[in-house]
Write a protein that holds these residues in place. Structure first.
Motif, mmCIF file in Angstrom:
data_model
loop_
_atom_site.group_PDB
_atom_site.id
_atom_site.type_symbol
_atom_site.label_atom_id
_atom_site.label_comp_id
_atom_site.label_asym_id
_atom_site.label_seq_id
_atom_site.Cartn_x
_atom_site.Cartn_y
_atom_site.Cartn_z
ATOM 1 N N LEU A 64 90.719 32.300 -100.069
ATOM 2 C CA LEU A 64 89.955 33.380 -100.940
ATOM 3 C C LEU A 64 89.410 34.411 -99.826
ATOM 4 O O LEU A 64 89.276 35.558 -100.154
ATOM 5 C CB LEU A 64 89.048 32.767 -101.755
ATOM 6 N N SER A 65 88.838 33.560 -98.781
ATOM 7 C CA SER A 65 88.169 34.431 -97.894
ATOM 8 C C SER A 65 89.121 35.260 -96.849
ATOM 9 O O SER A 65 88.719 36.357 -96.714
ATOM 10 C CB SER A 65 87.448 33.486 -96.847
ATOM 11 N N LEU A 104 79.767 40.656 -97.526
ATOM 12 C CA LEU A 104 80.016 39.237 -97.510
ATOM 13 C C LEU A 104 79.056 38.274 -97.295
ATOM 14 O O LEU A 104 78.948 37.153 -97.749
ATOM 15 C CB LEU A 104 81.236 39.210 -96.290
ATOM 16 N N ALA A 105 78.232 38.625 -96.106
ATOM 17 C CA ALA A 105 77.021 37.579 -95.862
ATOM 18 C C ALA A 105 76.274 37.544 -96.986
ATOM 19 O O ALA A 105 75.754 36.336 -97.333
ATOM 20 C CB ALA A 105 76.483 38.046 -94.558
ATOM 21 N N SER A 106 75.890 38.507 -97.679
ATOM 22 C CA SER A 106 75.130 38.346 -98.795
ATOM 23 C C SER A 106 75.557 37.631 -100.061
ATOM 24 O O SER A 106 74.902 36.990 -100.574
ATOM 25 C CB SER A 106 74.698 39.695 -99.318
ATOM 26 N N GLY A 107 77.075 37.828 -100.311
ATOM 27 C CA GLY A 107 77.652 36.889 -101.270
ATOM 28 C C GLY A 107 77.410 35.600 -100.652
ATOM 29 O O GLY A 107 77.491 34.833 -101.730
ATOM 30 N N ALA A 108 77.626 35.338 -99.462
ATOM 31 C CA ALA A 108 77.769 33.936 -99.065
ATOM 32 C C ALA A 108 76.319 33.273 -99.280
ATOM 33 O O ALA A 108 76.228 32.237 -99.781
ATOM 34 C CB ALA A 108 78.093 33.783 -97.712
ATOM 35 N N PHE A 167 82.685 31.949 -96.042
ATOM 36 C CA PHE A 167 82.419 33.366 -96.317
ATOM 37 C C PHE A 167 81.404 34.046 -95.350
ATOM 38 O O PHE A 167 81.427 35.090 -95.099
ATOM 39 C CB PHE A 167 81.949 33.551 -97.657
ATOM 40 N N LEU A 168 80.424 33.268 -94.920
ATOM 41 C CA LEU A 168 79.424 33.697 -93.910
ATOM 42 C C LEU A 168 80.274 33.864 -92.504
ATOM 43 O O LEU A 168 80.010 34.983 -91.852
ATOM 44 C CB LEU A 168 78.382 32.703 -93.542
ATOM 45 N N VAL A 169 81.163 33.255 -92.260
ATOM 46 C CA VAL A 169 81.807 33.431 -90.940
ATOM 47 C C VAL A 169 82.843 34.607 -91.209
ATOM 48 O O VAL A 169 83.279 35.429 -89.868
ATOM 49 C CB VAL A 169 82.604 31.844 -90.588
ATOM 50 N N ALA A 170 83.308 34.800 -92.389
ATOM 51 C CA ALA A 170 84.150 36.061 -92.324
ATOM 52 C C ALA A 170 83.416 37.159 -92.166
ATOM 53 O O ALA A 170 84.094 38.170 -91.884
ATOM 54 C CB ALA A 170 84.475 35.987 -94.115
ATOM 55 N N ALA A 171 82.181 37.218 -92.180
ATOM 56 C CA ALA A 171 81.481 38.586 -92.086
ATOM 57 C C ALA A 171 81.572 39.106 -90.531
ATOM 58 O O ALA A 171 82.011 40.107 -90.377
ATOM 59 C CB ALA A 171 79.884 38.566 -92.336
ATOM 60 N N PRO A 172 81.328 38.406 -89.623
ATOM 61 C CA PRO A 172 81.634 39.118 -88.299
ATOM 62 C C PRO A 172 82.963 39.079 -87.879
ATOM 63 O O PRO A 172 83.386 39.649 -87.112
ATOM 64 C CB PRO A 172 80.578 37.885 -87.380
ATOM 65 N N THR A 173 83.841 38.200 -88.518
ATOM 66 C CA THR A 173 85.194 38.295 -88.361
ATOM 67 C C THR A 173 85.666 39.549 -88.662
ATOM 68 O O THR A 173 86.766 40.044 -88.143
ATOM 69 C CB THR A 173 85.964 36.933 -88.938
ATOM 70 N N LEU A 174 85.226 39.978 -89.982
ATOM 71 C CA LEU A 174 85.903 41.181 -90.384
ATOM 72 C C LEU A 174 85.629 42.548 -89.472
ATOM 73 O O LEU A 174 86.272 43.182 -89.408
ATOM 74 C CB LEU A 174 85.071 41.446 -91.847
ATOM 75 N N VAL A 175 84.265 42.417 -88.984
ATOM 76 C CA VAL A 175 83.902 43.588 -88.076
ATOM 77 C C VAL A 175 85.054 43.492 -86.898
ATOM 78 O O VAL A 175 85.416 44.603 -86.491
ATOM 79 C CB VAL A 175 82.455 43.408 -87.520
ATOM 80 N N ALA A 176 85.180 42.323 -86.359
ATOM 81 C CA ALA A 176 85.951 42.376 -84.906
ATOM 82 C C ALA A 176 87.329 42.544 -85.331
ATOM 83 O O ALA A 176 88.008 43.229 -84.751
ATOM 84 C CB ALA A 176 85.741 40.892 -84.423
ATOM 85 N N TRP A 177 87.778 42.123 -86.745
ATOM 86 C CA TRP A 177 89.363 42.341 -86.660
ATOM 87 C C TRP A 177 89.292 43.899 -87.288
ATOM 88 O O TRP A 177 90.387 44.306 -86.869
ATOM 89 C CB TRP A 177 89.539 41.522 -88.257
ATOM 90 N N GLN A 178 88.455 44.496 -87.777
ATOM 91 C CA GLN A 178 88.782 45.901 -88.390
ATOM 92 C C GLN A 178 88.438 46.800 -87.110
ATOM 93 O O GLN A 178 89.237 47.865 -86.884
ATOM 94 C CB GLN A 178 87.885 46.214 -89.420
#
Length: 174
Positions: free
Chosen positions: A53-54, A107-111, A125-136
């Motif tokens: 899901l993440s 994402l972080a707020s949702g987590a 989902f919390l880890v997905a937040a900084p991952t998203l920034v780096a990936w994008q």
């Protein structure tokens, strides 16, 4: 001398722009597939569900990034030179950063909200937040290289980022 010319033509064929682009895409897709396989083997099915899901959220936000930020830059930027290109690219980078940071905050707020509600496995989902920034940010750099026609640079970017990701995943798997 003929053998040297033959080797040179082999290298030219291997590193043609279309082969570099195909290799670049195969690397990105292959590492994403490897990620899913290795995580599926390493965690319980319910944890894998949260991961998928993440991961799907990250990829969906990547598709939104493509539609709103990088593809418009590819289309508009390919026709510009000099200061016009620099201004467009700078504006695109600022928009990208704003988009990524806003999506990461959501994402972080949702987590946090899910955690407060007692949902399990919200850490992914919390880890997905900084991952998203780096990936994008990495994807923006890759797409800028494509806009500039530097396919070898885009491939090198992906070898470093996706190759590093694959090495890290395999290392963590053991």
């Amino acid at each position: 001398l003929a053998a040297e010319a033959h080797r040179g033509s082999w290298r030219r064929r291997l590193f043609r722009p279309e082969v570099r682009g195909l290799t670049d895409q195969a690397l990105a897709s292959g590492v994403n597939f490897l990620t899913l396989i290795l995580v599926a083997r390493a965690v319980a099915p319910s944890q894998f569900g949260y991961f998928v899901l993440s991961f799907t959220l990250l990829q969906s936000l990547g598709a939104l990034q493509l539609a709103l930020v990088t593809r418009p830059h590819n289309v508009l930027g390919s026709r510009l030179v000099g200061g016009q290109y620099v201004r467009l690219t700078t504006t695109t980078a600022v928009c990208q950063l704003g988009f990524s940071l806003t999506a990461a905050a959501l994402l972080a707020s949702g987590a946090g909200a899910a955690r407060a509600a007692g949902a399990g496995s919200t850490l992914v989902f919390l880890v997905a937040a900084p991952t998203l920034v780096a990936w994008q940010v990495q994807e923006l750099g890759r797409r800028l290289l494509y806009t500039e026609g530097r396919l070898g640079g885009a491939l090198a970017n992906d070898v470093l980022s996706y190759g590093g990701q694959a090495v890290l995943l395999v290392t963590l798997q053991q």
